[in-house]
Design a protein around this motif. Structure first.
Motif, PDB file in Angstrom:
ATOM      1  N   MET A 166       0.834  -1.207   0.000  1.00 41.38           N
ATOM      2  CA  MET A 166       0.000   0.000   0.000  1.00 41.38           C
ATOM      3  C   MET A 166       0.871   1.260   0.000  1.00 41.38           C
ATOM      4  O   MET A 166       0.627   2.207  -0.753  1.00 41.38           O
ATOM      5  CB  MET A 166      -0.922  -0.012   1.218  1.00 41.38           C
ATOM      6  N   TYR A 218       0.627   2.995  -3.859  1.00 41.94           N
ATOM      7  CA  TYR A 218      -0.475   3.950  -3.954  1.00 41.94           C
ATOM      8  C   TYR A 218      -0.102   5.197  -4.760  1.00 41.94           C
ATOM      9  O   TYR A 218      -0.912   5.656  -5.582  1.00 41.94           O
ATOM     10  CB  TYR A 218      -0.986   4.346  -2.566  1.00 41.94           C
ATOM     11  N   TYR A 238      -6.874  -1.162  -3.991  1.00 45.55           N
ATOM     12  CA  TYR A 238      -7.707  -1.418  -2.818  1.00 45.55           C
ATOM     13  C   TYR A 238      -8.380  -2.788  -2.891  1.00 45.55           C
ATOM     14  O   TYR A 238      -8.410  -3.542  -1.904  1.00 45.55           O
ATOM     15  CB  TYR A 238      -8.768  -0.324  -2.674  1.00 45.55           C
ATOM     16  N   GLN A 258      -1.706   4.273   4.032  1.00 45.77           N
ATOM     17  CA  GLN A 258      -2.339   4.937   2.892  1.00 45.77           C
ATOM     18  C   GLN A 258      -2.368   6.448   3.092  1.00 45.77           C
ATOM     19  O   GLN A 258      -2.091   7.217   2.166  1.00 45.77           O
ATOM     20  CB  GLN A 258      -3.756   4.384   2.701  1.00 45.77           C
ATOM     21  N   ASP A 281     -11.753   3.472   3.350  1.00 47.26           N
ATOM     22  CA  ASP A 281     -10.912   2.426   2.748  1.00 47.26           C
ATOM     23  C   ASP A 281     -11.719   1.177   2.442  1.00 47.26           C
ATOM     24  O   ASP A 281     -11.555   0.567   1.373  1.00 47.26           O
ATOM     25  CB  ASP A 281      -9.768   2.099   3.703  1.00 47.26           C
TER      26      ASP A 281
END
Length: 484
Positions: free
Chosen positions: A61, A65, A79, A133, A190
């Motif tokens: 992540m 990201y 995700y 994140q 999320d």
């Protein structure tokens, strides 16, 4: 982005430092030396379990990201893939832990501490995934507030658990409970993205290839931090393991908080620089980061060594204090080597996506640590463990730097390290000349203040980290206000 992150994460890291001292002060007194030793062992096992099963997902992540959210901030495939992988791993983790605890022949307080600590791992990992994140996206405020809630809430709930008789598991259970409480409020965004996203087998394979070596290297890191406790318990006893953990906590607490602060700001900044400004932009950010780390961390280590006796008297319970203070100087130096390695030199491998080299780099200190502990603990006791830790972390730093030259050479300017080191040496000499006054709080204040003043004056004189210009601005503003 690096400097903005430093200022943004500062409140959270100040709170972490304060709670870290409060944790040491409270739990070395509320828990018995035996229970504190069990806490050290349970903390090591639960941290290892989290690293083995979940850290590779958190790392994916954090690293992917920024690139996958360029066209769509919701990063649907990221995700959808990451959270479905997490769910599958969580099922496997639960079954393995339940079977392991059922088959474990030991009973009593240690088994209870292990079971409760492992039960908190999933909640702590989920909240960590959210934090990664937020940091990766550059949402400094959200990540910082969540960090502060976790830190303060975990301490409060842990202290409550200790008063209720949960023993060595109490501090860890507190962290798990606050994570569970926070998740419905902070993870809805999320989880919504994960439900709308789709699973990609190709991306899952990419995340595995990137993340597994990261986890493996962190397992070796945890071995560095935990194997000595188990070897101390084996060669000596649980109480000695607790004393070593208390000394380690005193020595590394300030430094860990500072390194985590730099890592929270520096890691995402270097990824962002590499993705948007290529290698030249990365090297500029990296050079600034190393110079700033040396400017702050070198005096922190020197100052900690000089004030450790008075600080330890205030913070550590009497039953653990004497042995804990013996190991503080060596552990402080080892913590410096470890932090520079983790939060600077090892970043070369994750930035270059050559994470297999992380395993090689961390195998050097991990293997040497075990060997040195086995050799030195029977001969030197706790001092042997501290010396083994310091030497192995130093070897690890050298190994990572040399291997990093093959992956992505991060800048190391000798002058940026030598000048603050010289200033710290003078500072430590000045503090050493001070008399002791017999009152720990008085000694701490006088020695700490002297160290800050001496290092501050030298920093301005030598213009460390280009501090002279902003310092002059502050002086001018104060002068204008006084004589206005």
């Amino acid at each position: 982005m690096f400097l903005r992150g430093l200022w943004g994460y500062l409140p959270a890291n100040i709170l972490q430092g304060l709670i870290g001292f409060a944790t040491l002060m409270v739990f070395t007194r509320v828990l018995s030396p035996e229970d504190y030793g069990r806490y050290a062992l349970a903390f090591g096992i639960s941290s290892l379990a989290q690293t083995v099963f979940f850290t590779w997902i958190e790392a994916a992540m954090a690293r992917f990201y920024p690139s996958e959210s360029r066209t769509d901030a919701t990063a649907p495939e990221l995700y959808g893939t990451v959270y479905r992988l997490f769910a599958m791993v969580a099922v496997v983790f639960t079954l393995i832990c339940a079977l392991g605890l059922w088959l474990w022949p030991l009973h009593g307080a240690l088994k209870m501490a292990m079971g409760l600590s492992l039960g908190c791992v999933i909640f702590r990992s989920l909240i960590k995934l959210v934090q990664e994140q937020r940091r990766s996206e550059g949402r400094v405020g959200a990540a910082s507030i969540l960090d502060m809630i976790q830190t303060a809430g975990g301490f409060g709930l842990g202290a409550m658990c200790a008063t209720l008789g949960l023993g060595g598991a109490s501090p860890i259970v507190g962290g798990g409970l606050i994570a569970l409480i926070c998740l419905p409020f902070v993870a809805r965004e999320d989880w919504g993205r994960a439900l709308k996203g789709r699973f990609s087998a190709e991306k899952a394979k990419t995340y595995v290839h990137y993340g597994f070596p990261v986890s493996a290297s962190l397992i070796l890191t945890l071995a560095l931090y935990t194997v000595d406790r188990f070897l101390i318990a084996w060669f000596l006893n649980d109480t000695e393991a607790g004393a070593y953990h208390a000394g380690f906590s005193l020595a590394s607490r300030i430094l860990d908080v500072l390194f985590i602060w730099f890592g929270a700001a520096g890691g995402p900044a270097m990824v962002h620089a590499l993705e948007h400004d290529d290698v030249d932009g990365l090297k500029q950010v990296a050079a600034l980061q190393l110079r700033t780390m040396a400017f702050v961390l070198f005096p922190a280590v020197g100052g900690l060594i000089m004030v450790a006796p008075s600080l330890g008297t205030l913070l550590i319970g009497e039953g653990l204090r004497q042995q804990a203070l013996l190991v503080t100087p060596l552990i402080s130096l080892g913590a410096l080597f470890s932090g520079l390695n983790t939060y600077y030199f090892l970043q070369a491998f994750t930035l270059a996506k050559r994470t297999l080299l992380l395993i090689v780099a961390m195998a050097i200190p991990a293997v040497s640590n075990v060997a040195l502990n086995v050799l030195l603990i029977p001969v030197m006791g706790l001092m042997g463990a501290a010396l083994a830790s310091c030497i192995s972390f130093g070897l690890g730093l050298i190994g990572s730097w040399l291997l990093g030259l093959r992956a992505l050479a991060l800048p190391v300017h000798v002058a940026d390290l030598a000048r603050p080191l010289l200033a710290v040496g003078v500072m430590m000499g000045a503090v050493a000349l001070l008399p002791t006054f017999g009152l720990p709080i008085v000694d701490l204040v006088i020695r700490g203040t002297t160290g800050v003043l001496v290092y501050g004056a030298l920093a301005i004189a030598l213009n460390l980290n280009n501090i002279r210009a902003p310092a002059q601005k502050i002086v001018n503003r104060l002068r204008d206000k006084v004589f206005a």
